[in-house]
Scaffold this motif. Structure first.
Motif, PDB file in Angstrom:
ATOM      1  N   ASN A 222       0.819  -1.211   0.000  1.00  0.00           N
ATOM      2  CA  ASN A 222       0.000   0.000   0.000  1.00  0.00           C
ATOM      3  C   ASN A 222       0.853   1.261   0.000  1.00  0.00           C
ATOM      4  O   ASN A 222       0.491   2.263  -0.626  1.00  0.00           O
ATOM      5  CB  ASN A 222      -0.968  -0.020   1.186  1.00  0.00           C
ATOM      6  CG  ASN A 222      -2.019  -1.095   1.041  1.00  0.00           C
ATOM      7  OD1 ASN A 222      -2.367  -1.505  -0.071  1.00  0.00           O
ATOM      8  ND2 ASN A 222      -2.526  -1.587   2.152  1.00  0.00           N
TER       9      ASN A 222
ATOM     10  N   ASP B 209       2.010   1.918  -3.521  1.00  0.00           N
ATOM     11  CA  ASP B 209       0.945   2.563  -4.274  1.00  0.00           C
ATOM     12  C   ASP B 209       0.877   4.048  -3.921  1.00  0.00           C
ATOM     13  O   ASP B 209       0.783   4.905  -4.803  1.00  0.00           O
ATOM     14  CB  ASP B 209      -0.385   1.870  -3.975  1.00  0.00           C
ATOM     15  CG  ASP B 209      -1.475   2.204  -4.980  1.00  0.00           C
ATOM     16  OD1 ASP B 209      -1.149   2.545  -6.139  1.00  0.00           O
ATOM     17  OD2 ASP B 209      -2.651   2.096  -4.613  1.00  0.00           O
TER      18      ASP B 209
ATOM     19  N   PRO C  91       2.356   1.959  -8.336  1.00  0.00           N
ATOM     20  CA  PRO C  91       1.237   1.008  -8.283  1.00  0.00           C
ATOM     21  C   PRO C  91       1.600  -0.390  -8.795  1.00  0.00           C
ATOM     22  O   PRO C  91       1.061  -1.385  -8.314  1.00  0.00           O
ATOM     23  CB  PRO C  91       0.162   1.665  -9.147  1.00  0.00           C
ATOM     24  CG  PRO C  91       0.890   2.633 -10.024  1.00  0.00           C
ATOM     25  CD  PRO C  91       2.084   3.082  -9.227  1.00  0.00           C
TER      26      PRO C  91
ATOM     27  N   CYS D  35       3.218  -2.121  -6.050  1.00  0.00           N
ATOM     28  CA  CYS D  35       2.158  -2.548  -5.131  1.00  0.00           C
ATOM     29  C   CYS D  35       1.579  -3.883  -5.581  1.00  0.00           C
ATOM     30  O   CYS D  35       1.453  -4.819  -4.790  1.00  0.00           O
ATOM     31  CB  CYS D  35       1.070  -1.473  -5.075  1.00  0.00           C
ATOM     32  SG  CYS D  35      -0.437  -1.986  -4.233  1.00  0.00           S
TER      33      CYS D  35
END
Length: 186
Positions: free
Chosen positions: A104, A107, A112, A115
């Motif tokens: 997280n 991200d 991302p 992630c």
């Protein structure tokens, strides 16, 4: 992300997860991933950054990846490979929690894809039936995130630190000692 390393969301087996992570690593081996190039330009999908700047986001990205690779994944791998009596269930529980948190954060700081890869790893370790499975998954994730961290280090504007030079602490001690000697002599 290139078509070669299309990341699927389902986790079929430990080997499948290792293959997916290794393919993603191979895709970023010679050229930086788009998310790192975007981060280096200040394009952060979540708009993260203090006072409308992205330097703080880069600092966090660098730090999150360094601690993930140099500490968390490394120590999990060492525990699994050097301690045959290590408890697999405890390692999985710990890395599940830590992996979700770090995923997280990836991200949040504009990574991302990082992630998603870390959440893929977490899905894989949940399937691990031995310390060897866990270690191979962790090694695969560690090599991917080491490479990602290397790319973030390259786009980091290290030259900015030149504006924050400090005096060598040993020189300050010497100056203080010399100043104290002069005060006594007076």
């Amino acid at each position: 992300m290139t078509a070669r390393a299309e990341l699927r969301t389902e986790v079929a087996s430990v080997e499948d997860v290792i293959d997916q992570i290794n393919a993603a690593r191979d895709d970023i081996w010679e050229l930086p991933p788009a998310e790192v190039l975007a981060l280096g330009r200040g394009q952060v999908p979540m708009g993260t950054g203090a006072k409308n700047n992205y330097l703080s986001t880069l600092i966090f990205a660098e730090n999150e990846l360094r601690t993930l690779t140099d500490e968390i994944l490394w120590f999990a791998w060492v525990t699994a490979t050097r301690n045959p009596k290590a408890d697999l269930a405890t390692l999985v529980l710990y890395m599940d929690e830590m992996g979700q948190y770090k995923a997280n954060m990836n991200d949040y700081v504009g990574l991302p894809e990082g992630c998603r890869i870390l959440k893929l790893y977490v899905g894989g370790i949940r399937l691990a039936s031995s310390l060897d499975d866990f270690a191979r998954l962790t090694e695969s994730a560690m090599t991917y995130f080491n490479r990602l961290h290397g790319w973030v280090d390259i786009v980091f504007p290290w030259g900015i630190v030149n504006g924050f030079q400090r005096t060598n602490p040993l020189e300050r001690l010497l100056e203080r000692a010399q100043g104290a000697g002069q005060a006594v002599a007076s």
